[in-house]
Design a protein around this motif. Structure first.
Motif, PDB file in Angstrom:
ATOM      1  N   GLU A 168      -9.548 -48.867  33.424  1.00  0.00           N
ATOM      2  CA  GLU A 168      -9.858 -48.325  31.853  1.00  0.00           C
ATOM      3  C   GLU A 168     -11.249 -49.079  31.482  1.00  0.00           C
ATOM      4  OE1 GLU A 168      -6.216 -48.089  29.166  1.00  0.00           O
ATOM      5  OE2 GLU A 168      -5.735 -49.194  30.902  1.00  0.00           O
ATOM      6  N   GLU A 169     -11.245 -50.625  31.872  1.00  0.00           N
ATOM      7  CA  GLU A 169     -12.455 -51.092  31.504  1.00  0.00           C
ATOM      8  C   GLU A 169     -13.826 -50.787  32.326  1.00  0.00           C
ATOM      9  OE1 GLU A 169     -14.039 -56.094  31.353  1.00  0.00           O
ATOM     10  OE2 GLU A 169     -12.249 -55.436  32.329  1.00  0.00           O
ATOM     11  N   ALA A 170     -13.689 -50.436  33.416  1.00  0.00           N
ATOM     12  CA  ALA A 170     -14.844 -49.953  34.313  1.00  0.00           C
ATOM     13  C   ALA A 170     -15.325 -48.776  33.947  1.00  0.00           C
ATOM     14  CB  ALA A 170     -14.480 -49.924  35.560  1.00  0.00           C
ATOM     15  N   VAL A 171     -14.348 -47.812  33.434  1.00  0.00           N
ATOM     16  CA  VAL A 171     -14.809 -46.423  32.910  1.00  0.00           C
ATOM     17  C   VAL A 171     -15.411 -46.572  31.693  1.00  0.00           C
ATOM     18  CG1 VAL A 171     -13.915 -44.300  32.276  1.00  0.00           C
ATOM     19  CG2 VAL A 171     -13.153 -45.187  34.412  1.00  0.00           C
ATOM     20  N   ALA A 172     -14.724 -47.284  30.659  1.00  0.00           N
ATOM     21  CA  ALA A 172     -15.328 -47.654  28.936  1.00  0.00           C
ATOM     22  C   ALA A 172     -16.927 -48.215  29.483  1.00  0.00           C
ATOM     23  CB  ALA A 172     -14.564 -48.445  28.591  1.00  0.00           C
ATOM     24  N   LEU A 173     -17.020 -48.846  30.305  1.00  0.00           N
ATOM     25  CA  LEU A 173     -18.154 -49.625  30.580  1.00  0.00           C
ATOM     26  C   LEU A 173     -19.319 -48.609  30.933  1.00  0.00           C
ATOM     27  CD1 LEU A 173     -19.080 -53.027  32.221  1.00  0.00           C
ATOM     28  CD2 LEU A 173     -20.596 -51.111  32.992  1.00  0.00           C
ATOM     29  N   TYR A 174     -18.994 -47.949  32.106  1.00  0.00           N
ATOM     30  CA  TYR A 174     -19.821 -46.919  32.593  1.00  0.00           C
ATOM     31  C   TYR A 174     -20.366 -45.758  31.562  1.00  0.00           C
ATOM     32  CZ  TYR A 174     -20.924 -42.591  35.161  1.00  0.00           C
ATOM     33  OH  TYR A 174     -21.602 -41.443  35.567  1.00  0.00           O
ATOM     34  N   ARG A 175     -19.220 -45.509  30.806  1.00  0.00           N
ATOM     35  CA  ARG A 175     -19.660 -44.374  29.736  1.00  0.00           C
ATOM     36  C   ARG A 175     -20.756 -45.187  28.555  1.00  0.00           C
ATOM     37  NH1 ARG A 175     -17.378 -39.571  30.327  1.00  0.00           N
ATOM     38  NH2 ARG A 175     -15.703 -39.260  31.333  1.00  0.00           N
ATOM     39  N   ARG A 176     -20.327 -46.225  28.492  1.00  0.00           N
ATOM     40  CA  ARG A 176     -21.034 -47.033  27.171  1.00  0.00           C
ATOM     41  C   ARG A 176     -22.507 -47.246  27.785  1.00  0.00           C
ATOM     42  NH1 ARG A 176     -17.676 -50.615  26.806  1.00  0.00           N
ATOM     43  NH2 ARG A 176     -18.833 -52.394  28.040  1.00  0.00           N
ATOM     44  N   GLU A 177     -22.665 -47.562  28.998  1.00  0.00           N
ATOM     45  CA  GLU A 177     -23.998 -47.994  29.302  1.00  0.00           C
ATOM     46  C   GLU A 177     -24.729 -46.913  30.167  1.00  0.00           C
ATOM     47  OE1 GLU A 177     -23.970 -51.637  31.288  1.00  0.00           O
ATOM     48  OE2 GLU A 177     -22.755 -52.588  29.754  1.00  0.00           O
ATOM     49  N   PHE A 178     -24.381 -45.734  30.271  1.00  0.00           N
ATOM     50  CA  PHE A 178     -24.857 -44.626  31.228  1.00  0.00           C
ATOM     51  C   PHE A 178     -26.249 -44.402  30.705  1.00  0.00           C
ATOM     52  CE2 PHE A 178     -25.842 -40.231  32.296  1.00  0.00           C
ATOM     53  CZ  PHE A 178     -25.617 -40.379  33.570  1.00  0.00           C
ATOM     54  N   ARG A 179     -27.281 -44.093  31.550  1.00  0.00           N
ATOM     55  CA  ARG A 179     -28.485 -43.903  31.265  1.00  0.00           C
ATOM     56  C   ARG A 179     -28.795 -42.555  31.796  1.00  0.00           C
ATOM     57  NH1 ARG A 179     -31.541 -49.546  32.798  1.00  0.00           N
ATOM     58  NH2 ARG A 179     -30.658 -50.859  31.232  1.00  0.00           N
ATOM     59  N   PRO A 180     -29.204 -41.317  31.331  1.00  0.00           N
ATOM     60  CA  PRO A 180     -29.447 -40.173  31.821  1.00  0.00           C
ATOM     61  C   PRO A 180     -30.379 -40.201  33.134  1.00  0.00           C
ATOM     62  CG  PRO A 180     -29.374 -39.877  29.371  1.00  0.00           C
ATOM     63  CD  PRO A 180     -29.312 -41.514  29.640  1.00  0.00           C
ATOM     64  N   SER A 181     -30.241 -39.071  34.152  1.00  0.00           N
ATOM     65  CA  SER A 181     -31.078 -39.369  35.209  1.00  0.00           C
ATOM     66  C   SER A 181     -31.241 -37.800  35.467  1.00  0.00           C
ATOM     67  CB  SER A 181     -30.537 -40.011  36.293  1.00  0.00           C
ATOM     68  OG  SER A 181     -29.249 -39.217  36.787  1.00  0.00           O
ATOM     69  N   ASP A 182     -32.227 -37.780  36.551  1.00  0.00           N
ATOM     70  CA  ASP A 182     -32.567 -36.214  37.067  1.00  0.00           C
ATOM     71  C   ASP A 182     -31.348 -35.706  37.785  1.00  0.00           C
ATOM     72  OD1 ASP A 182     -35.301 -36.638  36.160  1.00  0.00           O
ATOM     73  OD2 ASP A 182     -35.679 -37.265  38.464  1.00  0.00           O
ATOM     74  N   GLN A 183     -30.314 -36.526  38.227  1.00  0.00           N
ATOM     75  CA  GLN A 183     -29.171 -36.014  38.728  1.00  0.00           C
ATOM     76  C   GLN A 183     -28.040 -35.595  37.715  1.00  0.00           C
ATOM     77  OE1 GLN A 183     -27.368 -37.578  42.356  1.00  0.00           O
ATOM     78  NE2 GLN A 183     -25.567 -37.105  41.807  1.00  0.00           N
ATOM     79  N   HIS A 184     -27.723 -36.468  36.725  1.00  0.00           N
ATOM     80  CA  HIS A 184     -26.773 -36.167  35.805  1.00  0.00           C
ATOM     81  C   HIS A 184     -27.663 -36.551  34.405  1.00  0.00           C
ATOM     82  CE1 HIS A 184     -22.844 -34.965  37.075  1.00  0.00           C
ATOM     83  NE2 HIS A 184     -23.299 -35.416  38.150  1.00  0.00           N
ATOM     84  N   GLU A 185     -27.291 -35.815  33.180  1.00  0.00           N
ATOM     85  CA  GLU A 185     -27.789 -36.167  31.846  1.00  0.00           C
ATOM     86  C   GLU A 185     -26.645 -36.899  31.265  1.00  0.00           C
ATOM     87  OE1 GLU A 185     -28.832 -32.451  30.012  1.00  0.00           O
ATOM     88  OE2 GLU A 185     -30.525 -31.994  31.103  1.00  0.00           O
ATOM     89  N   ALA A 186     -25.369 -36.534  31.459  1.00  0.00           N
ATOM     90  CA  ALA A 186     -24.381 -37.434  30.949  1.00  0.00           C
ATOM     91  C   ALA A 186     -23.462 -38.159  31.991  1.00  0.00           C
ATOM     92  CB  ALA A 186     -23.664 -36.414  30.217  1.00  0.00           C
TER      93      ALA A 186
END
Length: 343
Positions: free
Chosen positions: A195-213
């Motif tokens: 739960e902690e890792a997924v929350a951190l990933y979603r919170r800090e995600f930066r869009p890229s050429d491969q994935h916008e979200a």
């Protein structure tokens, strides 16, 4: 199911089986999974484990791809510290040229074995420290934007094989977020930080050429049978196998000895903890569990590992959960207490 379902084929070598039997079973499963509607199948790099045959994921992927037509195939994952990024770019570039649009490249930071195995691979434990730089170098080769002057991957250059970061800790979540890559969490055997890792990933995600979200794939175990008692018996057998794999030394434990460890000793609690996220029971029970787990993990996709030691139950677990057979409407992401079908 309200999200895509994929398969993690652990390429297990069961009692009385050969490695060739395991490979034949993997091909058979992939053919079935293609018609069952699964999104992808991944194979994990493990070394020095007599009961797992996927030490060379690229070779196994090539074999399965040659016997299937449409299903995506990939590594879940390649343990990048064991390899030069150029080598992996060439291997997966070859696969991408042979099977366009079907190849994934999941990358892990762990060695996929113990320290002796790491030494036998001619690597050092310090290799893991270069993981972020090695991911970027590998990505550069695949995109035709090499970070090493005068060096290009052939095959590989320009194939842009999609990368996925695998992990079971906050490190992988942070890296995937920083690079704008999908994140696959190994909750099927290392659930503690899910739960902690997924929350951190979603919170800090930066869009890229491969994935916008952000895009999360969560691993989950499953054992499914029309007879609930058979499913739970298979779980007990799977736990005994894990006790032997983790703690046996000069000889295998008897079933009675393994049961004593499971029921009375700290090692048994460790095994139970590893299997925190495992749906066990009838098809309806496990489908309900996977719906719950989707919400609990805040996942966009589930990758299912069948933990059944019996080969027919192993295969039929995926058949019972087949997306193409799922006529139930999407229900969103429930986040209530889990159904009472787990370990």
């Amino acid at each position: 199911m309200s999200v895509d379902l994929s398969i993690l084929d652990l390429a297990q070598v069961g009692p009385g089986e050969t490695v060739a039997d395991s490979f034949a079973a993997s091909v058979d499963l992939a053919r079935r999974a293609e018609s069952w509607g699964y999104s992808r199948i991944w194979y994990a790099e493990h070394h020095n484990m007599r009961t797992i045959a996927s030490a060379a994921p690229a070779v196994l992927i090539a074999h399965v791809a040659a016997h299937t037509d449409t299903i995506r195939l990939g590594s879940g994952g390649v343990m990048l510290p064991n390899h030069a990024p150029l080598t992996i770019a060439e291997q997966f570039g070859t696969l991408a040229e042979l099977h366009p649009g079907r190849i994934d490249l999941g990358l892990g930071r762990a060695p996929g074995g113990d320290q002796k195995t790491f030494a036998a691979l001619r690597r050092s434990m310090a290799s893991a420290d270069r993981f972020p730089q090695d991911v970027l170098e590998l990505q550069g080769y695949l995109r035709g934007q090499s970070r090493v002057e005068g060096v290009a991957a052939t095959p590989g250059d320009g194939t842009d094989v999609p990368l996925y970061i695998l992990g079971s800790s906050l490190f992988g979540a942070q890296l995937a977020a920083a690079l704008g890559l999908p994140y696959a969490f190994a909750s099927h055997f290392a659930p503690q930080a899910l739960e902690e890792a997924v929350a951190l990933y979603r919170r800090e995600f930066r869009p890229s050429d491969q994935h916008e979200a952000p895009y999360v794939i969560a691993g989950v175990g499953a054992i499914v049978d029309d007879d609930e008692a058979i499913a739970h018996d298979q779980l007990r057998q799977a736990k005994r196998q894990r006790v032997n794999a983790l703690f046996a030394r000069e000889r295998r434990f008897t079933d009675a000895e393994a049961d004593m460890i499971l029921d009375e000793m700290p090692q048994g609690r460790q095994v139970d903890s590893m299997l925190t996220y495992c749906g066990v029971g009838t098809p309806t029970q496990v489908r309900d569990y996977l719906d719950w787990f989707t919400g609990h993990a805040d996942a966009d996709e589930l990758i299912v590992a069948s933990l059944a030691p019996d080969r027919s139950v192993w295969r039929n677990t995926f058949g019972h959960l087949a997306p193409a057979a799922d006529a139930a409407p999407a229900t969103g992401r429930p986040n209530a207490d889990p159904p009472v079908t787990t370990v």
